[in-house]
Motif scaffolding. Structure first.
Motif, PDB file in Angstrom:
ATOM      1  N   GLY A 138      -2.290   5.467 -12.804  1.00 43.70           N
ATOM      2  CA  GLY A 138      -2.155   4.016 -12.877  1.00 43.70           C
ATOM      3  C   GLY A 138      -2.355   3.394 -11.509  1.00 43.70           C
ATOM      4  O   GLY A 138      -3.087   2.413 -11.356  1.00 43.70           O
ATOM      5  N   LEU A 142      -5.561   0.990 -10.566  1.00 40.87           N
ATOM      6  CA  LEU A 142      -5.289  -0.365 -10.089  1.00 40.87           C
ATOM      7  C   LEU A 142      -5.962  -0.597  -8.743  1.00 40.87           C
ATOM      8  O   LEU A 142      -6.600  -1.625  -8.509  1.00 40.87           O
ATOM      9  CB  LEU A 142      -3.782  -0.571  -9.972  1.00 40.87           C
ATOM     10  CG  LEU A 142      -3.326  -1.969  -9.629  1.00 40.87           C
ATOM     11  CD1 LEU A 142      -3.694  -2.897 -10.756  1.00 40.87           C
ATOM     12  CD2 LEU A 142      -1.845  -2.014  -9.388  1.00 40.87           C
ATOM     13  N   PHE A 146      -9.834  -3.509  -8.165  1.00 45.46           N
ATOM     14  CA  PHE A 146      -9.919  -4.830  -7.549  1.00 45.46           C
ATOM     15  C   PHE A 146     -11.181  -4.976  -6.705  1.00 45.46           C
ATOM     16  O   PHE A 146     -11.683  -4.001  -6.148  1.00 45.46           O
ATOM     17  CB  PHE A 146      -8.718  -5.058  -6.639  1.00 45.46           C
ATOM     18  CG  PHE A 146      -7.523  -5.630  -7.338  1.00 45.46           C
ATOM     19  CD1 PHE A 146      -7.424  -6.974  -7.563  1.00 45.46           C
ATOM     20  CD2 PHE A 146      -6.493  -4.806  -7.758  1.00 45.46           C
ATOM     21  CE1 PHE A 146      -6.330  -7.509  -8.190  1.00 45.46           C
ATOM     22  CE2 PHE A 146      -5.394  -5.322  -8.397  1.00 45.46           C
ATOM     23  CZ  PHE A 146      -5.314  -6.678  -8.606  1.00 45.46           C
ATOM     24  N   LYS A 151      -5.967  -7.092  -1.478  1.00 37.77           N
ATOM     25  CA  LYS A 151      -5.170  -7.402  -2.650  1.00 37.77           C
ATOM     26  C   LYS A 151      -4.891  -6.140  -3.453  1.00 37.77           C
ATOM     27  O   LYS A 151      -3.783  -5.927  -3.945  1.00 37.77           O
ATOM     28  CB  LYS A 151      -5.930  -8.404  -3.512  1.00 37.77           C
ATOM     29  CG  LYS A 151      -5.075  -9.504  -4.018  1.00 37.77           C
ATOM     30  CD  LYS A 151      -5.847 -10.745  -4.306  1.00 37.77           C
ATOM     31  CE  LYS A 151      -6.696 -10.657  -5.532  1.00 37.77           C
ATOM     32  NZ  LYS A 151      -7.350 -11.936  -5.832  1.00 37.77           N
ATOM     33  N   VAL A 158       3.041  -2.424  -5.157  1.00 37.94           N
ATOM     34  CA  VAL A 158       4.052  -2.860  -6.130  1.00 37.94           C
ATOM     35  C   VAL A 158       4.281  -1.775  -7.169  1.00 37.94           C
ATOM     36  O   VAL A 158       5.419  -1.388  -7.474  1.00 37.94           O
ATOM     37  CB  VAL A 158       3.596  -4.166  -6.833  1.00 37.94           C
ATOM     38  CG1 VAL A 158       4.578  -4.550  -7.915  1.00 37.94           C
ATOM     39  CG2 VAL A 158       3.473  -5.292  -5.841  1.00 37.94           C
ATOM     40  N   ILE A 159       3.156  -1.252  -7.686  1.00 32.16           N
ATOM     41  CA  ILE A 159       3.268  -0.243  -8.731  1.00 32.16           C
ATOM     42  C   ILE A 159       3.871   1.046  -8.193  1.00 32.16           C
ATOM     43  O   ILE A 159       4.693   1.696  -8.853  1.00 32.16           O
ATOM     44  CB  ILE A 159       1.875  -0.010  -9.361  1.00 32.16           C
ATOM     45  CG1 ILE A 159       1.569  -1.139 -10.334  1.00 32.16           C
ATOM     46  CG2 ILE A 159       1.807   1.307 -10.075  1.00 32.16           C
ATOM     47  CD1 ILE A 159       2.604  -1.331 -11.422  1.00 32.16           C
ATOM     48  N   ILE A 162       7.681   0.438  -8.001  1.00 28.60           N
ATOM     49  CA  ILE A 162       8.329   0.403  -9.319  1.00 28.60           C
ATOM     50  C   ILE A 162       8.336   1.799  -9.939  1.00 28.60           C
ATOM     51  O   ILE A 162       9.334   2.241 -10.506  1.00 28.60           O
ATOM     52  CB  ILE A 162       7.625  -0.600 -10.236  1.00 28.60           C
ATOM     53  CG1 ILE A 162       7.878  -2.015  -9.718  1.00 28.60           C
ATOM     54  CG2 ILE A 162       8.123  -0.481 -11.660  1.00 28.60           C
ATOM     55  CD1 ILE A 162       7.297  -3.070 -10.579  1.00 28.60           C
TER      56      ILE A 162
ATOM     57  N   VAL B 138       5.117  -7.236 -15.195  1.00 30.15           N
ATOM     58  CA  VAL B 138       4.612  -6.968 -13.849  1.00 30.15           C
ATOM     59  C   VAL B 138       3.174  -6.475 -13.920  1.00 30.15           C
ATOM     60  O   VAL B 138       2.284  -6.972 -13.223  1.00 30.15           O
ATOM     61  CB  VAL B 138       5.503  -5.934 -13.139  1.00 30.15           C
ATOM     62  CG1 VAL B 138       5.034  -5.715 -11.724  1.00 30.15           C
ATOM     63  CG2 VAL B 138       6.938  -6.361 -13.162  1.00 30.15           C
ATOM     64  N   LEU B 142      -0.252  -8.262 -12.617  1.00 25.23           N
ATOM     65  CA  LEU B 142      -1.152  -7.613 -11.660  1.00 25.23           C
ATOM     66  C   LEU B 142      -2.571  -7.545 -12.194  1.00 25.23           C
ATOM     67  O   LEU B 142      -3.540  -7.569 -11.437  1.00 25.23           O
ATOM     68  CB  LEU B 142      -0.665  -6.197 -11.356  1.00 25.23           C
ATOM     69  CG  LEU B 142       0.500  -6.047 -10.396  1.00 25.23           C
ATOM     70  CD1 LEU B 142       0.896  -4.591 -10.288  1.00 25.23           C
ATOM     71  CD2 LEU B 142       0.132  -6.577  -9.030  1.00 25.23           C
ATOM     72  N   LEU B 157      -0.390   1.448 -16.692  1.00 21.56           N
ATOM     73  CA  LEU B 157       0.702   0.959 -15.862  1.00 21.56           C
ATOM     74  C   LEU B 157       2.003   0.888 -16.640  1.00 21.56           C
ATOM     75  O   LEU B 157       3.073   1.124 -16.091  1.00 21.56           O
ATOM     76  CB  LEU B 157       0.375  -0.430 -15.312  1.00 21.56           C
ATOM     77  CG  LEU B 157      -0.739  -0.502 -14.288  1.00 21.56           C
ATOM     78  CD1 LEU B 157      -0.920  -1.928 -13.812  1.00 21.56           C
ATOM     79  CD2 LEU B 157      -0.429   0.378 -13.108  1.00 21.56           C
ATOM     80  N   ILE B 195      18.339  -3.447 -15.539  1.00 19.04           N
ATOM     81  CA  ILE B 195      17.489  -2.943 -14.452  1.00 19.04           C
ATOM     82  C   ILE B 195      16.107  -3.575 -14.552  1.00 19.04           C
ATOM     83  O   ILE B 195      15.536  -4.057 -13.573  1.00 19.04           O
ATOM     84  CB  ILE B 195      17.365  -1.409 -14.521  1.00 19.04           C
ATOM     85  CG1 ILE B 195      18.698  -0.749 -14.225  1.00 19.04           C
ATOM     86  CG2 ILE B 195      16.326  -0.908 -13.530  1.00 19.04           C
ATOM     87  CD1 ILE B 195      18.663   0.745 -14.379  1.00 19.04           C
ATOM     88  N   LEU B 199      14.310  -5.912 -11.769  1.00 16.09           N
ATOM     89  CA  LEU B 199      13.034  -5.470 -11.195  1.00 16.09           C
ATOM     90  C   LEU B 199      11.937  -6.491 -11.457  1.00 16.09           C
ATOM     91  O   LEU B 199      11.163  -6.856 -10.569  1.00 16.09           O
ATOM     92  CB  LEU B 199      12.622  -4.155 -11.835  1.00 16.09           C
ATOM     93  CG  LEU B 199      12.894  -2.873 -11.075  1.00 16.09           C
ATOM     94  CD1 LEU B 199      12.345  -1.714 -11.863  1.00 16.09           C
ATOM     95  CD2 LEU B 199      12.228  -2.935  -9.718  1.00 16.09           C
ATOM     96  N   ALA B 203       9.552  -8.412  -8.855  1.00 15.36           N
ATOM     97  CA  ALA B 203       8.172  -7.953  -8.704  1.00 15.36           C
ATOM     98  C   ALA B 203       7.160  -8.909  -9.324  1.00 15.36           C
ATOM     99  O   ALA B 203       6.034  -9.032  -8.840  1.00 15.36           O
ATOM    100  CB  ALA B 203       8.028  -6.565  -9.321  1.00 15.36           C
ATOM    101  N   PHE B 206       5.917 -11.853  -7.159  1.00 11.35           N
ATOM    102  CA  PHE B 206       5.049 -11.276  -6.134  1.00 11.35           C
ATOM    103  C   PHE B 206       3.674 -10.956  -6.703  1.00 11.35           C
ATOM    104  O   PHE B 206       2.635 -11.268  -6.110  1.00 11.35           O
ATOM    105  CB  PHE B 206       5.706 -10.019  -5.570  1.00 11.35           C
ATOM    106  CG  PHE B 206       4.963  -9.438  -4.425  1.00 11.35           C
ATOM    107  CD1 PHE B 206       5.168  -9.919  -3.153  1.00 11.35           C
ATOM    108  CD2 PHE B 206       4.046  -8.425  -4.618  1.00 11.35           C
ATOM    109  CE1 PHE B 206       4.475  -9.405  -2.095  1.00 11.35           C
ATOM    110  CE2 PHE B 206       3.346  -7.906  -3.563  1.00 11.35           C
ATOM    111  CZ  PHE B 206       3.558  -8.398  -2.287  1.00 11.35           C
ATOM    112  N   LEU B 210       0.075 -12.566  -5.792  1.00 10.92           N
ATOM    113  CA  LEU B 210      -1.003 -11.671  -5.353  1.00 10.92           C
ATOM    114  C   LEU B 210      -2.283 -11.946  -6.131  1.00 10.92           C
ATOM    115  O   LEU B 210      -3.374 -11.995  -5.558  1.00 10.92           O
ATOM    116  CB  LEU B 210      -0.542 -10.239  -5.592  1.00 10.92           C
ATOM    117  CG  LEU B 210      -1.180  -9.174  -4.763  1.00 10.92           C
ATOM    118  CD1 LEU B 210      -0.663  -9.305  -3.362  1.00 10.92           C
ATOM    119  CD2 LEU B 210      -0.781  -7.834  -5.323  1.00 10.92           C
ATOM    120  N   SER B 211      -2.133 -12.132  -7.434  1.00 11.79           N
ATOM    121  CA  SER B 211      -3.322 -12.385  -8.258  1.00 11.79           C
ATOM    122  C   SER B 211      -3.957 -13.707  -7.890  1.00 11.79           C
ATOM    123  O   SER B 211      -5.170 -13.890  -8.012  1.00 11.79           O
ATOM    124  CB  SER B 211      -2.940 -12.403  -9.737  1.00 11.79           C
ATOM    125  OG  SER B 211      -2.574 -11.137 -10.159  1.00 11.79           O
TER     126      SER B 211
END
Lengths: 247, 213
Positions: A138, A142, A146, A151, A158-159, A162, B138, B142, B157, B195, B199, B203, B206, B210-211
């Motif tokens: 993943g 990701l 992009f 970016k 971030v991923i 997490i 999230v 993204l 993801l 949780i 989270l 996230a 953010f 970002l996008s």
């Protein structure tokens, strides 16, 4: 101090100074480890010769987990300091982690066939390892999807973070599910305190894997930084040419 | 707070067709499975709860792409950010709306199919879908601006994040006899939900920023 440590030039210089040493360590520990594991370690009294797969399987699994931990730490570092280098290193080491995970899963399957009688079982550890592979994939998908690289790296971070929070949850839930669902009966390896004739090759191979990972990481980081240098150089050339044309 | 509720109400009025489509997929699958398994009622009874939770999680992850897509395309998100409004409240409202229009119907469907026999199952579906939406938000945020298709990316993801949720909510149905009562599972599901909420609300803003950048 930290500012200096994260400076690309400094890091690159230190890394390159260490590179020959780590390569030598890879060769040395690898040769010693392979010799020890093939000729000087005893076969297991239950598993026979196939126990020797352990000397590749276990270091690869350790490597897979620690590379992901490094990625998460670097991502956190990158967010706190707002520097781009930690994110760059994260991207550079991700494929190493993928490779380690694949080696671990592959050798695990090969080892599982003679020992458990099956290539794959929905065991707690195997499942968590498979999910780790998905976390890696993943991240990698990701980062490569992009257009804008800056970016992509932040999004990947971030991923990575997490996913890192999620690793213990996955591990615990899967293990707990398994132990509640059916108590460990098949997969329990009768393992006494491991003897030093087996520990020595294991340790040696682990060192070889670590040194190998470090060497590849330095080479990959160097490549990434050089790619950026070339790109900014080309950009500057292009701007100069445009100015000349305009003048 | 007033804004929060108003936003949820407004969003509920314009439920996109794709949500209905996803719900109908669920219904079709359940009818097909029910017909196929009519010869083995015992097997069906044993597998039904797991199947229902698994399918609802799958349906939710299929719908995650819709979460911010519409507001992203008409520029609402960009406007909200340029106004300096709290994006966290927007995100929470969006997720809750999504849950109200997809999670609640799923709970009702599951209840209808299982005959409202087990409140554990309904609770499991409700929390599992909400937790999955919070975590998947999230990934969805993204993926908004990626150039290639995110058909592969979004499941990759969200899948590893969704596994513990599914395991815990299925565990509440299967392991009750072993662990002695379902109460620990309630707590676990609630804990995972909290949780995920914490989270996600850190996230997600953010990721949206970002996008947009």
């Amino acid at each position: 101090m930290i500012r200096r440590l994260t400076h690309p030039k400094f890091l690159l210089r230190k890394g390159e100074a260490l590179l020959p040493w780590s390569m030598a360590a890879t060769g040395l520990f690898g040769c010693v480890g392979l010799l020890l594991s093939f000729f000087f370690s005893p076969p297991d009294y239950q598993q026979g010769e196939s126990v020797r797969i352990m000397y590749i399987h276990v270091p690869a699994s350790w490597g897979a987990l620690s590379v992901y931990t490094f990625m998460a730490i670097l991502s956190g570092w990158g967010f706190v300091t707002r520097a781009s280098l930690p994110h760059l290193i994260t991207k550079a080491i991700a494929p190493i982690g993928i490779a380690f995970t694949l080696i671990s899963l592959g050798t695990g399957a090969i080892w599982g066939k003679p020992t458990w009688g099956t290539w794959w079982a929905w065991d707690a550890r195997l499942t968590s390892m498979l999910l780790l592979l998905f976390l890696y994939l993943g991240y990698w998908t990701l980062v490569t999807l992009f257009d804008d690289e800056e970016k992509a790296l932040s999004a990947g971070a971030v991923i990575a973070l997490i996913g890192w929070i999620n690793i213990p949850i996955i591990k615990w839930s899967v293990e707990w599910w398994h132990t509640l669902h059916q108590p460990a009966s098949v997969f329990r390896l009768a393992k006494p305190a491991i003897h030093w004739t087996m520990l020595a090759p294991l340790f040696s191979m682990a060192m070889a894997f670590a040194a190998y990972g470090f060497s590849i990481a330095v080479i990959r980081i160097r490549t990434e930084i050089n790619i950026r240098k070339i790109r900014s150089h080309q950009l500057r050339e292009g701007i100069n040419q445009n100015e000349k044309l305009a003048a | 707070m007033v804004n929060f509720i108003r936003q949820i109400r407004q969003d509920l009025y314009r439920t996109p067709q794709s949500i209905l489509q996803v719900l109908f997929v669920f219904l079709n699958l359940m009818i097909a499975f029910g017909l196929l398994s009519s010869n083995h009622p015992d097997l069906w009874q044993a597998f039904l709860p797991i199947l229902l939770i698994g399918l609802s999680c799958g349906i939710v992850s299929l719908s995650l792409d819709q979460l911010f897509r519409e507001d992203w395309e008409d520029g609402s998100i960009e406007w909200l950010m340029s106004e300096g409004k709290s994006i966290e409240i927007y995100i929470l409202a969006r997720i809750i709306t999504h849950w109200l229009r997809l999670g609640i119907p799923l709970v009702l469907f599951v209840g209808l199919i299982s005959g409202f026999a087990s409140y554990l199952l309904l609770f499991g579906v409700a929390t599992a879908t909400l937790t999955l939406m919070l975590l998947g938000a999230v990934g969805s945020a993204l993926c908004l601006n990626t150039s290639a298709n995110n058909a592969i990316l979004l499941p990759l993801l969200t899948l590893p994040l969704g596994i513990p949720i599914m395991i815990v909510s299925m565990g509440s149905l299967i392991n009750t006899s072993v662990s002695g009562g379902a109460f620990p599972y309630f707590l676990l599901q609630g804990g995972l939900l909290l949780i995920a909420c914490a989270l996600s609300l850190v996230a997600c803003p953010f990721a949206l920023r970002l996008s947009l950048r």
